[in-house]
Design a protein around this motif. Structure first.
Motif, short mmCIF file in Angstrom:
data_model
loop_
_atom_site.label_atom_id
_atom_site.label_comp_id
_atom_site.label_asym_id
_atom_site.label_seq_id
_atom_site.Cartn_x
_atom_site.Cartn_y
_atom_site.Cartn_z
N LEU A 35 94.77 151.06 -2.91
CA LEU A 35 94.32 151.26 -1.53
C LEU A 35 92.84 150.91 -1.41
CD1 LEU A 35 95.99 152.45 0.85
CD2 LEU A 35 94.84 154.62 0.44
N ALA A 60 97.13 154.20 8.34
CA ALA A 60 97.65 154.22 6.97
C ALA A 60 99.18 154.20 6.99
CB ALA A 60 97.15 155.45 6.24
N ALA A 75 94.34 159.18 2.83
CA ALA A 75 93.85 157.80 2.70
C ALA A 75 92.38 157.71 3.10
CB ALA A 75 94.70 156.86 3.56
#
Lengths: 397, 142
Positions: A35, A60, A75
């Protein structure tokens, strides 16, 4: 209200994909690492910095191997940003295209002028959490030994072959075309040329689905950045504008207890996207169609209106390569580039941006100005895909 | 002599207040489905309200158990831990069966060789006990 020109993609980031981490001693990366890596690559591509995203939007995409109810917040925590708004991508494989519209609407409303869509999954190196299956699947499919999407798409495909007269040659042509494009894409995972014979000789998984009809699960991370037209103007790369967009969920052609599974929600959301964009089919230079299974690509070409249903002659005649009249899966598609769980569909958005910027290298579609991408998610009981989204993108507004 | 390999359990339906009448009926050798009293639509899988008109007057209605194969697949590989119990059954046929009355049901085709299953083939329901008191409706050639 239209989203035409409301926003543009200004940065894309894509980590390499791999299938490592399943065995002791293999290098392993976590979803969090992918990520952060993809976010960093997208920032660099756009010429933006992490702090630009404080007070902006974060979208996300939930991943099936790492999903928890507060995933967008987690996230943000992983990336170290403090967004003014979190968009949750809960439409599975449709999320990447779905969130593009949601991000544009948020930008058009003036709440934010940047949104980063982040997506990552590491199914090979992280043990997945036990999934909660939908009740219909749990109670009325699994006790009969239905093996998830493989079997469900096989139902659709067997009916498609029965009604249309399509054969393994028709499906194989799509698989061979996608692989050919993958051979031209340094970022693709499967790059060895595939012949029609090899496709036809690949082992049956769930008749009539063969190995080479199925997507390639992988670890990886992807991100793209959406900006207002004003913000997009002075960034590093030329903006790629959202021209048209549509989303349709739980679509059913016919009664819900006896739907026509050969018609997907793409028929509706595709129509909406074309209408919003104000372009015709002939204006579209390439398609990036969600491809967890090869035959699904064909159903979408039909549902988008590029040909009528079950037109065998069209599929036999049309050149779908980058040099042909209707290029599809220009970078090789998820089938060859890998699918990091539900985040995999982001691939098509990113490939479309590359094509429209003219960054396609050996796989560049000459003079590409308009591209269409789709996303699909969930396969509902007795039907086709539950979540569907279509976007039309352009280098010019 | 070696101990027989431990049998891996197959997944079973979770019986809820909404689905209980269906499973009670299959245990009695009957196939029933909900039908909306307001709009006449069949509702499958079981729901608390009609998926067509939203009406809450759903009536469990008996079906003939006869139908035709609409689509099918031969399962040749296990996918996922939860379904490992089916490994020893491979290859087997799962299918969508269009019932005479209209609704489509997902089930297995049993009682004939897998290479004899065809789309359009006429079938009828049989009930197989999957666990104590839980009977799954399956279909065999008619």
């Amino acid at each position: 209200m239209s989203l035409r020109g409301a926003a543009a993609i200004v940065g894309v980031g894509e980590t390499p994909v791999d299938r490592l981490g399943g065995k002791p001693g293999e290098p392993r990366k976590s979803t969090a690492e992918y990520l952060a890596w993809a976010f960093r690559l997208a920032l660099e591509d756009a010429g933006l910095e992490k702090k630009d995203f404080d007070g902006q939007g974060l979208a996300a995409i939930y991943t099936t191997n790492h999903s928890q109810p507060f995933w967008p917040e987690e996230a943000a925590n992983i990336l170290g940003v403090s967004p003014a708004v979190s968009l949750a991508g809960g439409n599975g494989g449709a999320s990447a295209v779905s969130l593009l519209g949601h991000a544009a609407a948020m930008i058009q409303s003036g709440v934010v002028d940047l949104v980063v869509v982040v997506a990552a999954a590491a199914p090979f190196s992280e043990r997945g959490r036990s999934r909660v299956e939908p009740a219909d699947t749990r109670d009325f499919e699994m006790p009969f030994g239905v093996m998830g999407p493989n079997s469900k798409i096989s139902f659709v495909m067997s009916r498609y072959m029965h009604e249309s007269g399509m054969t393994a040659d028709h499906f194989g042509k799509i698989a061979v075309t996608a692989r050919y494009h993958a051979t031209l894409n340094p970022g693709a995972y499967l790059r060895k040329p595939l012949t029609l014979e090899e496709y036809k000789n690949s082992r049956m998984i769930s008749d009539p689905i063969r190995l080479y009809d199925c997507v390639l699960p992988a670890n990886g991370g992807k991100a793209y950045i959406v900006a207002s037209p004003e913000r997009a103007r002075n960034l590093r790369k030329p903006p790629i504008h959202l021209l048209g967009w549509g989303e349709r969920n739980n679509a059913s052609a016919g009664p819900r207890s006896n739907a026509n599974p050969l018609i997907t929600g793409v028929r509706e959301c595709g129509k909406a996207a074309f209408q919003m964009a104000g372009v015709s089919h002939g204006d579209v230079d390439f398609l990036g169609l969600y491809d967890d299974y090869v035959p699904i690509v064909m159903l979408q070409i039909e549902d988008l209106g590029f040909c009528e249903k079950s037109n065998r002659e069209f599929f036999a005649r049309t050149d779908f390569t980058i040099k042909g009249s209707l290029p599809i899966q220009t970078g090789g598609g998820m089938i060859n580039c890998g699918q990091p769980s539900t985040t995999g569909g982001t691939l098509h958005v990113i490939e479309a941006v590359r094509q429209l910027r003219g960054e396609g290298g050996a796989r560049q579609v000459a003079g590409a100005e308009i591209g269409l991408v789709t996303g699909l998610g969930a396969v509902n009981y007795g039907k086709n895909f539950g979540c569907t989204a279509t976007a039309i993108l352009g280098g010019k507004t | 002599m070696a101990e027989p390999a431990k049998t891996i359990p197959k997944p079973l339906p979770e019986i809820t207040p909404v689905t209980r009448p269906f499973w009670d009926a299959t245990a009695q050798g009957e196939l029933i489905m909900q039908r909306c009293k307001d709009c006449g639509s069949w509702v499958w899988c079981p729901r608390p309200a009609c998926v067509e008109c939203g009406g809450e007057k759903l009536e469990w209605t008996q079906l003939s158990g006869r139908g035709q194969v609409f689509a099918f697949t031969v399962i040749r590989e296990v996918v996922g831990r939860a379904l490992r119990g089916f490994a020893s059954d491979i290859p087997y046929v799962t299918a969508w069966v269009d019932l005479e009355e209209g609704p489509r049901i997902c089930s297995n085709i049993v009682g004939c060789p897998i290479d004899q299953v065809t789309i359009g083939m006429s079938v009828e329901v049989v009930f197989e006990e999957a666990a104590q008191g839980i009977f799954l409706p399956k279909f065999r050639p008619r």
